[in-house]
Scaffold this motif. Structure first.
Motif, PDB file in Angstrom:
ATOM      1  N   GLY A  16       0.811  -1.204   0.000  1.00 38.30           N
ATOM      2  CA  GLY A  16       0.000   0.000   0.000  1.00 38.30           C
ATOM      3  C   GLY A  16       0.849   1.260   0.000  1.00 38.30           C
ATOM      4  N   PRO A  17       0.203   2.429  -0.096  1.00 46.88           N
ATOM      5  CA  PRO A  17       0.957   3.684  -0.216  1.00 46.88           C
ATOM      6  C   PRO A  17       1.807   4.036   0.996  1.00 46.88           C
ATOM      7  N   ARG A  18       1.422   3.597   2.190  1.00 48.97           N
ATOM      8  CA  ARG A  18       2.233   3.867   3.383  1.00 48.97           C
ATOM      9  C   ARG A  18       3.434   2.930   3.464  1.00 48.97           C
ATOM     10  N   GLY A  19       3.301   1.789   2.806  1.00 43.03           N
ATOM     11  CA  GLY A  19       4.332   0.769   2.941  1.00 43.03           C
ATOM     12  C   GLY A  19       5.386   0.771   1.862  1.00 43.03           C
ATOM     13  N   SER A  50       3.998  -5.275   9.533  1.00 44.65           N
ATOM     14  CA  SER A  50       3.838  -6.519  10.285  1.00 44.65           C
ATOM     15  C   SER A  50       4.832  -7.555   9.795  1.00 44.65           C
ATOM     16  N   THR A  51       5.010  -8.595  10.596  1.00 44.69           N
ATOM     17  CA  THR A  51       5.885  -9.694  10.186  1.00 44.69           C
ATOM     18  C   THR A  51       5.352 -10.361   8.923  1.00 44.69           C
ATOM     19  N   ALA A  52       4.031 -10.482   8.823  1.00 39.35           N
ATOM     20  CA  ALA A  52       3.435 -11.092   7.632  1.00 39.35           C
ATOM     21  C   ALA A  52       3.779 -10.296   6.382  1.00 39.35           C
ATOM     22  N   GLU A  53       3.746  -8.974   6.487  1.00 34.45           N
ATOM     23  CA  GLU A  53       4.103  -8.154   5.332  1.00 34.45           C
ATOM     24  C   GLU A  53       5.575  -8.270   4.992  1.00 34.45           C
ATOM     25  N   VAL A  54       6.441  -8.332   6.023  1.00 31.32           N
ATOM     26  CA  VAL A  54       7.871  -8.531   5.758  1.00 31.32           C
ATOM     27  C   VAL A  54       8.079  -9.853   5.035  1.00 31.32           C
ATOM     28  N   ALA A  59       9.600 -12.790   0.187  1.00 34.24           N
ATOM     29  CA  ALA A  59       9.300 -13.827  -0.803  1.00 34.24           C
ATOM     30  C   ALA A  59       9.198 -13.225  -2.199  1.00 34.24           C
ATOM     31  N   LEU A  60       8.595 -12.040  -2.303  1.00 34.77           N
ATOM     32  CA  LEU A  60       8.485 -11.353  -3.594  1.00 34.77           C
ATOM     33  C   LEU A  60       9.867 -10.966  -4.119  1.00 34.77           C
ATOM     34  N   ASP A 176      13.953 -16.800   2.015  1.00 35.82           N
ATOM     35  CA  ASP A 176      12.890 -17.273   1.127  1.00 35.82           C
ATOM     36  C   ASP A 176      11.514 -16.775   1.541  1.00 35.82           C
ATOM     37  N   GLY A 177      11.456 -15.953   2.598  1.00 35.58           N
ATOM     38  CA  GLY A 177      10.188 -15.438   3.085  1.00 35.58           C
ATOM     39  C   GLY A 177       9.585 -16.259   4.207  1.00 35.58           C
TER      40      GLY A 177
END
Length: 482
Positions: A16-19, A50-54, A59-60, A176-177
């Motif tokens: 998103g735009p903040r990230g 968040s950790t999930a976003e990291v 991974a990306l 590897d994410g």
């Protein structure tokens, strides 16, 4: 759409735009290290929440082959959080991940995210009658993730150890994410390798620390801060041993500094004054500390230490801070050495360590060797005597041009200092990491077996070499990456 643009579009959708931002004005401050020695370029600045976003972002990056430069407070001293000039990497800032997830007063533990500022953690612990026993001058900007990644030290290592000793559990995103979750602290755990210790001090080259469980200790109820003047640096070692015998585990800090450093601070900082009358070649700053169980006996213990040091002929003069204001004034004289030196002129600053028992002798022998090899320079050493950490600074000759001198004679000086440290069985980095500043020197001076193991671990955990490339791990002969 070309490959970088495809990656950036997917990253923007993810964060998103903040990230995620590519705005040059927002990104620019994070492309130069704190000292201003290294400046790079980046595809974008990523700020996951968040950790999930990291994990999804890493991974990306792995799928697209995009390098990642993790960054906390960007207050490091070795260029470890600065991208290279290629502009192919993203800077991954952990500053939005700043939650204190749990603070357990009974267990004396706190679980916090990587972007928590050290001072914020201090304040949260203090509100519960506890403290986090690691502090340093940059506590207002340094983050927990950065402190873990560099295994930071500070002025309380003598009693409490470095950051490595404070970490009870860790959470990190691997190359590897995948998420390595070892946040739950176990006093005993024999399930093989202690993988959290591998990540501590790895400078983001093996994984990206996203959270940690840290130990807390009881809040200080009282402290006694002493200042002593001594005739020579080797006397400081005898005074340390004496303080350890008298004060035991009440000894919280033991710093030493030469006359030149004190005079530089007094000239640089308006309103400061020397704690002692007369001139002394060396000074020791000693702190005794106690929680509730030992607070009542602390003043008498400090007095006993001072009087017995006089009786043993270990000090020329000494005093005890009369109150907290004076104690802070004593510590200010120590904390302002580096800024005071910068005001004098160019200098090569070395964060090194030698065996604790040999630190004073190293200073006594290495300083004149450096000055003789490089006429006109002045070697100024100070630091944490109790843990062997020497801040060994070499001030430039009068008239040296800032920038030119460091890039030329300064590099030769650093190589010579590092050679001396290695001869003494020490380390070229005590608490500020290797980063990109010392990577080649580590490759030049490091033990071949040690270097082989580092490269093998890096290859195993980050086979694409995408995590903080160009930092910490020296290149093998003929290699083009890492």
């Amino acid at each position: 759409m070309n490959a970088p643009e495809t990656f950036l579009a997917e990253a923007a959708d993810l964060l998103g735009p903040r990230g995620l931002t590519r705005d040059p004005e927002i990104v620019r401050p994070w492309l130069t290290d704190w000292r201003g020695r290294f400046t790079g370029q980046a595809l974008a600045l990523a700020s996951p929440a968040s950790t999930a976003e990291v994990a999804a972002l890493v991974a990306l990056c792995a799928a697209h082959g995009v390098p990642i430069v993790p960054q906390g407070g960007n207050s490091g001293m070795s260029g470890g959080a600065t991208p290279d000039e290629s502009g192919t990497a993203i800077v991954l800032s952990l500053r939005r991940m700043n939650a204190i997830r749990r603070l357990d007063t009974e267990a004396r533990e706190v679980t916090c995210e990587a972007g928590v500022i050290l001072q914020t953690l201090h304040e949260a612990a203090a509100a519960e009658g506890l403290r986090f026993p690691l502090t340093l001058g940059g506590k207002g900007s340094a983050t927990i993730g950065g402190l873990i990644s560099t295994n930071a030290g500070g002025t309380q290592v003598l009693r409490h150890g470095s950051m490595r000793a404070q970490v009870l559990g860790i959470e990190a995103v691997l190359a590897d994410g995948s998420v390595f979750d070892a946040l739950v602290p176990l006093k005993k755990d024999n399930r093989g390798f202690d993988l959290k210790q591998l990540l501590i001090g790895s400078e983001g080259t093996l994984g990206i620390v996203t959270a940690a469980t840290l130990r807390l200790v009881p809040a200080l109820v009282d402290r006694a801060v002493l200042w002593a003047g001594l005739a020579k640096v080797t006397d400081t070692r005898e005074l340390l041993l004496h303080a350890e015998r008298i004060a035991g585990d009440r000894l919280e800090g033991f710093e030493i500094l030469p006359r030149h450093s004190l005079q530089a601070v007094l000239a640089h900082m308006p309103g400061t004054r020397s704690p002692l009358q007369g001139e002394h070649e060396w000074h020791a700053l000693i702190e005794l500390a106690a929680d509730r169980s030992g607070a009542e006996a602390l003043p008498a213990l400090a007095q006993e230490l001072l009087e017995s040091a006089f009786e043993a002929g270990l000090v020329e003069d000494a005093t005890i801070a009369a109150n907290e204001t004076q104690a802070e004034a004593f510590w200010l004289l120590r904390d302002e050495i580096a800024p005071a030196e910068r005001a004098i002129g160019p200098a090569m600053q070395h964060d090194i360590s030698v065996p604790v028992a040999r630190m004073a002798a190293f200073i006594a022998e290495a300083s004149p060797q450096v000055e003789a090899r490089f006429p006109g320079t002045l070697a100024v050493a100070f630091g944490h005597l109790g843990d062997g950490n020497v801040h060994f600074h070499v001030l430039a000759p009068t008239g040296a041009v800032r920038g030119d001198w460091e890039a030329n004679q300064g590099k030769e000086i650093s190589s010579f200092v590092h050679d001396l440290v290695t001869e003494w069985g020490g380390s070229i980095s005590a608490e500020h990491g290797i980063g990109q500043l010392k990577r080649d020197e580590l490759g030049r001076l490091g033990d071949p077996v040690h270097l082989h193991l580092m490269r093998a671990i890096k290859q195993a955990l980050d086979p694409q070499g995408l995590l903080n490339p160009g930092k910490l791990v020296p290149l093998a002969p003929g290699a083009a990456t890492f």
